[in-house]
Design a protein around this motif. Sequence first.
Motif, PDB file in Angstrom:
ATOM      1  N   LYS A   1       0.801  -1.223   0.000  1.00 38.09           N
ATOM      2  CA  LYS A   1       0.000   0.000   0.000  1.00 38.09           C
ATOM      3  C   LYS A   1       0.832   1.270   0.000  1.00 38.09           C
ATOM      4  O   LYS A   1       0.378   2.327  -0.441  1.00 38.09           O
ATOM      5  CB  LYS A   1      -0.929   0.011   1.223  1.00 38.09           C
ATOM      6  CG  LYS A   1      -1.964  -1.102   1.221  1.00 38.09           C
ATOM      7  CD  LYS A   1      -2.839  -1.001   2.463  1.00 38.09           C
ATOM      8  CE  LYS A   1      -3.890  -2.099   2.480  1.00 38.09           C
ATOM      9  NZ  LYS A   1      -4.731  -2.012   3.701  1.00 38.09           N
ATOM     10  N   GLY A   2       2.032   1.199   0.503  1.00 35.84           N
ATOM     11  CA  GLY A   2       2.845   2.402   0.609  1.00 35.84           C
ATOM     12  C   GLY A   2       2.355   3.305   1.739  1.00 35.84           C
ATOM     13  O   GLY A   2       1.708   2.858   2.682  1.00 35.84           O
ATOM     14  N   ILE A   3       2.645   4.588   1.634  1.00 36.79           N
ATOM     15  CA  ILE A   3       2.238   5.564   2.649  1.00 36.79           C
ATOM     16  C   ILE A   3       0.798   5.992   2.374  1.00 36.79           C
ATOM     17  O   ILE A   3       0.414   6.209   1.223  1.00 36.79           O
ATOM     18  CB  ILE A   3       3.171   6.794   2.626  1.00 36.79           C
ATOM     19  CG1 ILE A   3       4.623   6.364   2.816  1.00 36.79           C
ATOM     20  CG2 ILE A   3       2.780   7.793   3.693  1.00 36.79           C
ATOM     21  CD1 ILE A   3       5.625   7.479   2.596  1.00 36.79           C
ATOM     22  N   SER A   4       0.003   6.112   3.426  1.00 42.63           N
ATOM     23  CA  SER A   4      -1.386   6.537   3.258  1.00 42.63           C
ATOM     24  C   SER A   4      -1.451   7.984   2.758  1.00 42.63           C
ATOM     25  O   SER A   4      -0.506   8.768   2.931  1.00 42.63           O
ATOM     26  CB  SER A   4      -2.152   6.399   4.572  1.00 42.63           C
ATOM     27  OG  SER A   4      -1.552   7.171   5.584  1.00 42.63           O
ATOM     28  N   ARG A   5      -2.566   8.341   2.135  1.00 48.59           N
ATOM     29  CA  ARG A   5      -2.685   9.631   1.440  1.00 48.59           C
ATOM     30  C   ARG A   5      -2.444  10.813   2.380  1.00 48.59           C
ATOM     31  O   ARG A   5      -1.663  11.721   2.059  1.00 48.59           O
ATOM     32  CB  ARG A   5      -4.074   9.751   0.812  1.00 48.59           C
ATOM     33  CG  ARG A   5      -4.305  11.058   0.049  1.00 48.59           C
ATOM     34  CD  ARG A   5      -5.702  11.118  -0.511  1.00 48.59           C
ATOM     35  NE  ARG A   5      -6.699  11.028   0.531  1.00 48.59           N
ATOM     36  CZ  ARG A   5      -7.110  12.068   1.267  1.00 48.59           C
ATOM     37  NH1 ARG A   5      -6.588  13.266   1.083  1.00 48.59           N
ATOM     38  NH2 ARG A   5      -8.036  11.902   2.205  1.00 48.59           N
ATOM     39  N   LEU A   6      -3.117  10.842   3.541  1.00 46.32           N
ATOM     40  CA  LEU A   6      -2.980  11.988   4.450  1.00 46.32           C
ATOM     41  C   LEU A   6      -1.557  12.128   4.971  1.00 46.32           C
ATOM     42  O   LEU A   6      -1.034  13.237   5.090  1.00 46.32           O
ATOM     43  CB  LEU A   6      -3.965  11.863   5.611  1.00 46.32           C
ATOM     44  CG  LEU A   6      -5.414  12.254   5.321  1.00 46.32           C
ATOM     45  CD1 LEU A   6      -6.285  11.994   6.533  1.00 46.32           C
ATOM     46  CD2 LEU A   6      -5.490  13.722   4.909  1.00 46.32           C
ATOM     47  N   VAL A   7      -0.941  11.004   5.273  1.00 48.19           N
ATOM     48  CA  VAL A   7       0.442  11.044   5.765  1.00 48.19           C
ATOM     49  C   VAL A   7       1.362  11.567   4.666  1.00 48.19           C
ATOM     50  O   VAL A   7       2.233  12.413   4.906  1.00 48.19           O
ATOM     51  CB  VAL A   7       0.889   9.648   6.245  1.00 48.19           C
ATOM     52  CG1 VAL A   7       2.384   9.628   6.539  1.00 48.19           C
ATOM     53  CG2 VAL A   7       0.108   9.240   7.488  1.00 48.19           C
ATOM     54  N   ARG A   8       1.162  11.088   3.455  1.00 48.34           N
ATOM     55  CA  ARG A   8       1.993  11.527   2.337  1.00 48.34           C
ATOM     56  C   ARG A   8       1.857  13.030   2.107  1.00 48.34           C
ATOM     57  O   ARG A   8       2.853  13.733   1.871  1.00 48.34           O
ATOM     58  CB  ARG A   8       1.590  10.762   1.073  1.00 48.34           C
ATOM     59  CG  ARG A   8       2.424  11.104  -0.156  1.00 48.34           C
ATOM     60  CD  ARG A   8       1.853  10.447  -1.398  1.00 48.34           C
ATOM     61  NE  ARG A   8       2.618  10.795  -2.580  1.00 48.34           N
ATOM     62  CZ  ARG A   8       3.563  10.050  -3.110  1.00 48.34           C
ATOM     63  NH1 ARG A   8       3.867   8.886  -2.562  1.00 48.34           N
ATOM     64  NH2 ARG A   8       4.211  10.453  -4.191  1.00 48.34           N
ATOM     65  N   GLU A   9       0.624  13.548   2.174  1.00 47.83           N
ATOM     66  CA  GLU A   9       0.386  14.969   1.922  1.00 47.83           C
ATOM     67  C   GLU A   9       1.048  15.863   2.960  1.00 47.83           C
ATOM     68  O   GLU A   9       1.338  17.032   2.680  1.00 47.83           O
ATOM     69  CB  GLU A   9      -1.119  15.239   1.889  1.00 47.83           C
ATOM     70  CG  GLU A   9      -1.817  14.661   0.659  1.00 47.83           C
ATOM     71  CD  GLU A   9      -3.319  14.856   0.714  1.00 47.83           C
ATOM     72  OE1 GLU A   9      -3.821  15.357   1.752  1.00 47.83           O
ATOM     73  OE2 GLU A   9      -3.995  14.508  -0.283  1.00 47.83           O
ATOM     74  N   ASN A  10       1.293  15.339   4.151  1.00 45.06           N
ATOM     75  CA  ASN A  10       1.891  16.150   5.213  1.00 45.06           C
ATOM     76  C   ASN A  10       3.404  15.979   5.323  1.00 45.06           C
ATOM     77  O   ASN A  10       4.029  16.628   6.168  1.00 45.06           O
ATOM     78  CB  ASN A  10       1.241  15.806   6.556  1.00 45.06           C
ATOM     79  CG  ASN A  10      -0.131  16.445   6.721  1.00 45.06           C
ATOM     80  OD1 ASN A  10      -0.241  17.594   7.121  1.00 45.06           O
ATOM     81  ND2 ASN A  10      -1.178  15.697   6.397  1.00 45.06           N
ATOM     82  N   CYS A  11       3.992  15.132   4.489  1.00 40.75           N
ATOM     83  CA  CYS A  11       5.452  15.006   4.474  1.00 40.75           C
ATOM     84  C   CYS A  11       6.063  16.239   3.793  1.00 40.75           C
ATOM     85  O   CYS A  11       5.484  16.803   2.864  1.00 40.75           O
ATOM     86  CB  CYS A  11       5.876  13.741   3.728  1.00 40.75           C
ATOM     87  SG  CYS A  11       5.499  12.196   4.589  1.00 40.75           S
TER      88      CYS A  11
END
Length: 313
Positions: free
Chosen positions: A267-277
Amino acid sequence: MAGNDGRHGGVRKTNKKGAQKGSGGQIRRGLRGKGPTPKAEDRVYHAAHKRKLERQRREKGRHQREQTELVVGRNPVLECLHARVPSTALYVAEGAANDERLSESVRLAADRSIPVLEVNKLELDRMTGNGMHQGIGLAIPPFEYADIHDLLADAAQSPKPGMFVILDNITDPRNLGAVIRSVGAFGGNGVIIPERRSASVTAVAWRTSAGTAARVPVAKETNMTRTIKEFQKNGYQVVGLDAGGDHTLDTYDGTDNVVIVVGSEGKGISRLVRENCDTIMSIPTEPWVESLNASVAAGVVLSEFARQRRLAQ
């Protein structure tokens, strides 16, 4: 005149009454209902109350036992003892066939002052829920998770820049244990995992970490987005690992305070987590290799950042 005679019997009687002494409402209150009769188990003098207390004591003990994990099997138990996994008791079934693994497990437990308890085979079956224990079980207490604010405070006291790993969607405890081991090996400050949908520090993770879980703190947080923002507020750059990132490991400077976010292989990184990196970074690999295992990817990045920090000293 009639009625004015002071003699006895000459006084006019009336129905008028003045103030008189009364009960002050005590009789009325005494007649008031006292409500329903308490249940027998709620009356402290009743035998049912004692049975209720005993039942609560047993349920509390059962809950504590459920929280304690029991590692079974001769190889797993021996591996846990070699890794110095915190243990509260070693259970050995009566009449269990002895071999080198069983003897060494008993010896290691005795050396570490872990109680060795001999129990009936049926009792060990009941404790483990099956008969596949091979006559041995090791009781592991619940892992004590760290607080994220304590981790940040400890890292701030160190002369070295902080380095943490956040695991997102990692459900395999072996991956968690391997990441914990890499964080310890390359000078990281700790690991953060989500409260839900994540592997926890179980005996499997302990074993895979080769005992480093005793020295590398692990925090469990309910909201990973909020956790990332807390790191950013404290001066950390948050780097998400994903293929096709805007940076590669070859060009990224990891000598400052950094948080490495690792997602699952699928799955990789979840969408919300990715957006906040702050940055999405990829690891250069051969084109025909689709992706790296999560713990391998974390180890590669931790090793490179540790190398950069040694050169910067």
